[in-house]
Motif scaffolding. Structure first.
Motif, mmCIF file in Angstrom:
data_model
loop_
_atom_site.group_PDB
_atom_site.id
_atom_site.type_symbol
_atom_site.label_atom_id
_atom_site.label_comp_id
_atom_site.label_asym_id
_atom_site.label_seq_id
_atom_site.Cartn_x
_atom_site.Cartn_y
_atom_site.Cartn_z
ATOM 1 N N LEU A 116 0.828 -1.207 0.000
ATOM 2 C CA LEU A 116 0.000 0.000 0.000
ATOM 3 C C LEU A 116 0.862 1.257 0.000
ATOM 4 C CD1 LEU A 116 -2.673 1.514 0.185
ATOM 5 C CD2 LEU A 116 -2.606 1.208 2.670
ATOM 6 N N ARG A 117 1.875 1.297 0.860
ATOM 7 C CA ARG A 117 2.736 2.481 0.919
ATOM 8 C C ARG A 117 3.410 2.723 -0.425
ATOM 9 N NH1 ARG A 117 8.054 2.539 1.985
ATOM 10 N NH2 ARG A 117 7.961 0.419 2.855
ATOM 11 N N ALA A 118 3.936 1.659 -1.037
ATOM 12 C CA ALA A 118 4.586 1.806 -2.348
ATOM 13 C C ALA A 118 3.596 2.271 -3.403
ATOM 14 C CB ALA A 118 5.222 0.474 -2.756
ATOM 15 N N LEU A 119 2.385 1.748 -3.349
ATOM 16 C CA LEU A 119 1.362 2.139 -4.322
ATOM 17 C C LEU A 119 1.053 3.630 -4.197
ATOM 18 C CD1 LEU A 119 -1.894 0.195 -5.152
ATOM 19 C CD2 LEU A 119 -1.961 2.648 -4.745
ATOM 20 N N LEU A 120 0.811 4.068 -2.971
ATOM 21 C CA LEU A 120 0.439 5.471 -2.766
ATOM 22 C C LEU A 120 1.576 6.405 -3.177
ATOM 23 C CD1 LEU A 120 -1.415 5.186 0.667
ATOM 24 C CD2 LEU A 120 -2.419 5.374 -1.618
ATOM 25 N N GLU A 121 2.819 6.014 -2.902
ATOM 26 C CA GLU A 121 3.956 6.851 -3.284
ATOM 27 C C GLU A 121 4.117 6.903 -4.799
ATOM 28 O OE1 GLU A 121 7.238 5.085 -1.253
ATOM 29 O OE2 GLU A 121 6.726 5.972 0.702
ATOM 30 N N THR A 122 3.856 5.784 -5.478
ATOM 31 C CA THR A 122 4.071 5.720 -6.927
ATOM 32 C C THR A 122 3.006 6.477 -7.707
ATOM 33 O OG1 THR A 122 5.087 3.536 -6.620
ATOM 34 C CG2 THR A 122 4.478 4.147 -8.858
ATOM 35 N N VAL A 123 1.766 6.479 -7.215
ATOM 36 C CA VAL A 123 0.678 7.149 -7.950
ATOM 37 C C VAL A 123 0.452 8.573 -7.465
ATOM 38 C CG1 VAL A 123 -0.456 4.933 -8.348
ATOM 39 C CG2 VAL A 123 -1.203 6.359 -6.418
ATOM 40 N N ALA A 124 1.214 9.035 -6.468
ATOM 41 C CA ALA A 124 1.017 10.369 -5.891
ATOM 42 C C ALA A 124 1.133 11.464 -6.949
ATOM 43 C CB ALA A 124 2.035 10.603 -4.778
ATOM 44 N N PRO A 125 0.332 12.543 -6.823
ATOM 45 C CA PRO A 125 -0.654 12.771 -5.765
ATOM 46 C C PRO A 125 -1.953 12.001 -6.018
ATOM 47 C CG PRO A 125 -0.658 14.615 -7.282
ATOM 48 C CD PRO A 125 0.449 13.697 -7.739
ATOM 49 N N VAL A 126 -2.549 11.479 -4.960
ATOM 50 C CA VAL A 126 -3.820 10.773 -5.072
ATOM 51 C C VAL A 126 -4.947 11.797 -5.038
ATOM 52 C CG1 VAL A 126 -5.331 9.045 -4.039
ATOM 53 C CG2 VAL A 126 -2.846 8.751 -3.936
ATOM 54 N N THR A 127 -5.670 11.896 -6.138
ATOM 55 C CA THR A 127 -6.763 12.867 -6.230
ATOM 56 C C THR A 127 -7.940 12.246 -6.977
ATOM 57 O OG1 THR A 127 -5.899 13.765 -8.312
ATOM 58 C CG2 THR A 127 -5.165 14.831 -6.283
ATOM 59 N N GLY A 128 -9.071 12.904 -6.937
ATOM 60 C CA GLY A 128 -10.218 12.518 -7.751
ATOM 61 C C GLY A 128 -10.889 11.241 -7.289
ATOM 62 N N VAL A 129 -11.471 10.547 -8.271
ATOM 63 C CA VAL A 129 -12.269 9.350 -8.008
ATOM 64 C C VAL A 129 -11.452 8.109 -8.325
ATOM 65 C CG1 VAL A 129 -14.383 8.103 -8.576
ATOM 66 C CG2 VAL A 129 -14.383 10.608 -8.561
ATOM 67 N N TRP A 130 -11.380 7.181 -7.376
ATOM 68 C CA TRP A 130 -10.659 5.927 -7.558
ATOM 69 C C TRP A 130 -11.604 4.744 -7.440
ATOM 70 C CZ3 TRP A 130 -5.359 4.331 -7.885
ATOM 71 C CH2 TRP A 130 -4.474 5.385 -8.150
ATOM 72 N N LEU A 142 -6.342 5.015 0.180
ATOM 73 C CA LEU A 142 -6.560 5.993 -0.887
ATOM 74 C C LEU A 142 -7.305 7.222 -0.376
ATOM 75 C CD1 LEU A 142 -7.509 3.463 -3.694
ATOM 76 C CD2 LEU A 142 -5.511 4.970 -3.752
ATOM 77 N N LEU A 143 -8.318 7.010 0.452
ATOM 78 C CA LEU A 143 -9.085 8.130 1.000
ATOM 79 C C LEU A 143 -8.212 8.985 1.910
ATOM 80 C CD1 LEU A 143 -12.408 6.236 1.715
ATOM 81 C CD2 LEU A 143 -12.141 8.139 0.118
ATOM 82 N N GLN A 144 -7.399 8.349 2.735
ATOM 83 C CA GLN A 144 -6.528 9.099 3.640
ATOM 84 C C GLN A 144 -5.426 9.831 2.880
ATOM 85 O OE1 GLN A 144 -5.321 6.016 6.365
ATOM 86 N NE2 GLN A 144 -7.405 5.770 7.162
ATOM 87 N N ALA A 145 -5.077 9.314 1.684
ATOM 88 C CA ALA A 145 -4.012 9.943 0.890
ATOM 89 C C ALA A 145 -4.523 11.106 0.048
ATOM 90 C CB ALA A 145 -3.357 8.905 -0.018
ATOM 91 N N GLY A 146 -5.846 11.280 -0.039
ATOM 92 C CA GLY A 146 -6.358 12.437 -0.763
ATOM 93 C C GLY A 146 -7.412 12.181 -1.818
ATOM 94 N N GLY A 190 -8.296 6.758 -11.067
ATOM 95 C CA GLY A 190 -7.389 5.688 -10.689
ATOM 96 C C GLY A 190 -8.127 4.388 -10.452
ATOM 97 N N VAL A 191 -7.416 3.280 -10.681
ATOM 98 C CA VAL A 191 -7.942 1.937 -10.420
ATOM 99 C C VAL A 191 -6.864 1.155 -9.682
ATOM 100 C CG1 VAL A 191 -8.674 -0.259 -11.434
ATOM 101 C CG2 VAL A 191 -9.476 1.897 -12.424
#
Length: 331
Positions: A18-32, A46-50, A98-99
């Motif tokens: 999860l941490r690697a995913l959030l760092e790689t797709v950052a910034p997390v925005t919009g609808v996932w 994902l919700l906590q990341a933005g 994002g998916v």
């Protein structure tokens, strides 16, 4: 072996990579879309990341029952939908930013003996993620020996597939095989004794039967196509796999859909060349680091692949390039 199967019994669910995913797709925005909601770890991350909103999809009714105590805290930012990620574009009902797909069996399924996924706990031989349709018990007791051998070989890469299939058919003549430990004993009897540090002898067989019961490779190929259709230009696709067969399919899909896929002959007219629908970002799979493995040893076999959607129109992929296991017949 899937990531959940590596989880220590009784340990809390920890979302793999999860941490690697959030760092790689950052910034997390919009609808996932969280296409494999499970215990909800990726959705919450994902919700906590933005993320503004997350649409959580799962075919297992248990996932929504277990989420009931906490989903209210996210209000309308989290919407849960019953279904399979192979239809995520239709179920989402809108273009998305994002998916995320976390493949394989989830800890909430594995940890419950009554679901029949685990060879470590006695329970009914079920393995159905959606709790409907033919079960593992049906396959083991009713499929022809040749089909059982094919399932074990193609979906589990089990070299003793024919020997195990023969033993299963012999055993079921004595009475129906109805429990996980019964099947595990049959498989163990066909293989060398487990050495320290090795996986349980039934690991590959149980993986193969689970994949067949849940039609996981067709679901995966359809789900990747659905993600391509759902994602906006610039949207991110993140897929976590737990065994080489899954990772091979995802790797080949993204290579085919990106600039790495060739896009036609260099001698062809420009209008005939295929425009890539994804950019690989990064180009190689991400493996868990030592920090994650220290707290989450079940992540050892996991791989994360991430790609970014281009502006090119979505189009069906040629399934022959994906390296899907070739079965002569389906149960």
């Amino acid at each position: 072996m899937t990531g959940a199967e590596r989880q220590t019994e009784g340990a809390p669910h920890v979302p793999v990579l999860l941490r690697a995913l959030l760092e790689t797709v950052a910034p997390v925005t919009g609808v996932w879309v969280d296409g494999t909601f499970g215990a909800g770890g990726y959705s919450r991350g994902l919700l906590q990341a933005g993320a503004a909103r997350v649409i959580g999809i799962d075919r297992d009714p248990l996932a929504f029952d277990l989420a009931e105590p906490w989903i209210g805290g996210y209000g309308d930012r989290l919407r849960l939908v019953a279904g399979t990620f192979s239809e995520l574009d239709r179920l989402a009902g809108e273009p998305v930013d994002g998916v995320a797909l976390d493949l394989g069996v989830s800890s909430m399924q594995l940890d419950r003996a009554e679901r029949g996924f685990s060879f470590m706990k006695d329970g009914p031989l079920d393995m159905r993620m959606g709790q409907s349709g033919p079960s593992a018990e049906d396959l083991v007791n009713e499929a022809p020996e040749a089909l059982i051998a094919d399932v074990l070989y193609h979906y589990g890469e089990e070299r003793a597939a024919r020997r195990i299939a023969k033993a299963i058919v012999t055993e079921r003549t004595k009475g129906r095989i109805t429990s996980t430990l019964h099947l595990a004993r049959v498989v163990e009897g066909c293989l060398p004794r487990k050495k320290p540090g090795q996986s349980h002898p039934a690991t590959r067989a149980f993986q193969a039967i689970r994949i067949a019961v849940n039609d996981e490779f067709r679901q995966l190929a359809d789900g990747l196509d659905a993600a391509e259709r759902a994602l906006k230009p610039g949207g991110k696709l993140a897929v976590v796999t737990f065994h080489s067969l899954e990772d091979r399919v995802v790797k080949r899909y993204l290579a085919d859909r990106s600039s790495e896929g060739g896009g036609g002959s260099r001698h062809a007219p420009m209008e005939q060349a295929r425009v890539p629908t994804f950019d690989l970002t990064p180009k190689k799979a991400i493996a868990p680091d030592e920090t994650e493995l220290a707290v989450n040893p079940r992540a050892r076999s996991a791989r994360l692949r991430v790609a970014t959607r281009t502006e090119a129109p979505a189009a069906p992929v040629d399934r022959s390039v994906l390296g899907l296991p070739q079965m002569t017949e389906v149960f």
